[in-house]
Design an enzyme around this catalytic site. Structure first.
Site, PDB file in Angstrom:
ATOM      1  N   SER A 187       0.835  -1.195   0.000  1.00 18.21           N
ATOM      2  CA  SER A 187       0.000   0.000   0.000  1.00 18.21           C
ATOM      3  C   SER A 187       0.870   1.245   0.000  1.00 18.21           C
ATOM      4  O   SER A 187       2.012   1.223   0.480  1.00 18.21           O
ATOM      5  CB  SER A 187      -0.904   0.025   1.238  1.00 18.21           C
ATOM      6  OG  SER A 187      -1.577   1.266   1.379  1.00 18.21           O
ATOM      7  N   TYR A 200      -2.048  -0.279  10.666  1.00 15.70           N
ATOM      8  CA  TYR A 200      -2.190  -0.800   9.304  1.00 15.70           C
ATOM      9  C   TYR A 200      -0.983  -0.425   8.456  1.00 15.70           C
ATOM     10  O   TYR A 200      -0.410  -1.262   7.742  1.00 15.70           O
ATOM     11  CB  TYR A 200      -3.477  -0.255   8.695  1.00 15.70           C
ATOM     12  CG  TYR A 200      -3.692  -0.574   7.239  1.00 15.70           C
ATOM     13  CD1 TYR A 200      -4.235  -1.788   6.846  1.00 15.70           C
ATOM     14  CD2 TYR A 200      -3.383   0.362   6.247  1.00 15.70           C
ATOM     15  CE1 TYR A 200      -4.453  -2.076   5.501  1.00 15.70           C
ATOM     16  CE2 TYR A 200      -3.602   0.084   4.910  1.00 15.70           C
ATOM     17  CZ  TYR A 200      -4.137  -1.136   4.542  1.00 15.70           C
ATOM     18  OH  TYR A 200      -4.342  -1.417   3.202  1.00 15.70           O
TER      19      TYR A 200
END
Length: 292
Positions: A187, A200
Site C-alpha cells: 500500500s 495498518y
C-alpha cells in the site's frame, strides 16, 4: 474499441455520498458501486491453465483479481469471511461465467491451522498452486491516536496482514512450481503513513520488506515474489473502517480513488510469463503519489 480516456475522469470523483457500514463491509450498499472489471476486462489467455489462491477474493481488489485471472484462463480458489458469503457468491458467479473453476472458502487467516488447511484444500482441488495472492487485510481508523489503538485491534491487524501472509507463503511454497509466483498487496501507506492508520501502515511497510527478502530467498526455485502498492481504492473496507467517505481519494494527484478494476492488470502482469525477469519489485499504483 477501447478509446483512450482522461484517467482523472474515467471513474467517479469525490464528493461521494456519506456512507457507513459495519466491518467487514459489503459491495451492494456502496454508492457509487465499485467497478471490478465486469464490463471492461478482456482476457487474452495470459494465465491459461494456471491455478490461483487469492485471499480476500470476495470483494474489492480480490474480486477484481479473481475475475481478471479467470478471464485470462486461471482457475481460482479464494477466501472470504463468514459474513461475506453473499459477496463471495458473486465472485464465484463471475469466475464461472468466464468458464473457469471457482472455489470459495470461508477462512480466518489469523489462525495458522486455517492457513495450512487452506493450502491443503487448494492442492487437493488443483494439484498445485501457480499463483498465491496475499491480498486479505484488516484496518480500522483511529483518529484519536495511538492511545485509541487497543491491543485487540493491534493483534488483529498484525495477524491478518502479516501472520496470514507469512503462513500462507510458507505452506504454499512447496506446492508452487518453477515459473509460479507470489504476489502481495502492499500500500501507499507503507511509504506515506496516515496517522489514523498507524498500525495498518506498519504492516504495509513490513509487506514491502517481506516481499523483497522472500524474493531473493526463493528465486533459485524459479519462484518470483512481487507486490502491488495501491493508493486509495474504492472497496467495502472504506465505508466499514474510515470515518469519512465523502472526499475519499481526493488527495491523490489524479483526484479520485482507484476502482478495483484498475488494480487487477498489475496482478495479471506479475503472474504472467511476460514478467519472468521481475521479482522483488513493488508495483506502485497510487494515482500519481510519488513513492521511493
Amino acid at each position: 474499441m477501447n478509446q483512450p480516456q482522461n484517467p482523472a475522469h474515467r471513474h467517479p470523483q469525490p464528493e461521494f455520498p456519506a456512507q457507513d457500514q459495519p466491518h467487514p463491509g459489503w459491495t451492494g450498499p456502496m454508492d457509487p458501486p465499485p467497478d471490478h472489471g465486469e464490463d471492461s476486462y478482456r482476457g487474452s489467455g495470459r494465465l491459461d491453465g494456471r491455478k490461483a489462491l487469492i485471499t480476500g477474493g470476495d470483494s474489492g481488489i480480490g474480486r477484481a483479481v479473481a475475475l481478471a485471472f479467470a478471464r485470462e484462463g486461471a482457475d481460482v480458489l479464494f477466501t472470504h469471511l463468514d459474513e461475506e458469503k453473499d459477496d463471495a457468491a458473486e465472485t464465484v458467479r463471475l469466475v464461472e461465467e468466464a468458464g473457469r473453476r471457482a472455489i470459495a472458502v470461508p477462512c480466518d487467516i489469523r489462525e495458522e491451522a486455517e492457513c495450512r488447511a487452506l493450502v491443503e484444500r487448494a492442492v487437493d482441488a488443483f494439484g498445485r498452486i501457480d499463483v498465491l495472492v496475499n491480498n486479505a487485510a484488516y484496518q480500522m481508523a483511529q483518529p484519536d491516536g495511538i492511545e485509541a489503538i487497543t491491543t485487540e485491534q493491534f493483534d488483529r491487524v498484525m495477524r491478518t496482514n502479516l501472520y496470514g501472509m507469512f503462513w500462507l507463503s510458507k505452506f504454499a511454497l512447496p506446492h508452487i512450481p518453477a515459473g509460479g509466483s507470489i504476489i502481495n498487496s502492499a500500500s501507499v501507506q507503507g511509504y506515506q503513513p496516515s496517522p489514523h492508520l498507524l498500525d495498518y501502515a506498519m504492516t504495509k511497510g513490513a509487506i514491502v520488506t517481506f516481499t523483497q527478502g522472500l524474493a531473493q530467498m526463493v528465486i533459485d526455485r524459479g519462484v518470483r515474489v512481487n507486490a502491488v502498492a495501491p493508493g486509495p481504492v474504492w472497496t467495502p473496507l472504506i465505508p466499514a473502517t474510515l470515518p469519512d467517505t465523502v472526499e475519499f481519494g481526493k488527495q491523490a494527484p489524479i483526484g479520485r480513488p482507484a476502482q478495483p478494476a484498475e488494480m487487477a492488470p498489475a496482478y495479471v502482469f506479475l503472474a504472467s510469463q511476460e514478467a519472468s525477469y521481475i521479482t522483488a519489485e513493488i508495483v506502485n499504483a497510487t494515482g500519481g503519489t510519488p513513492l521511493p
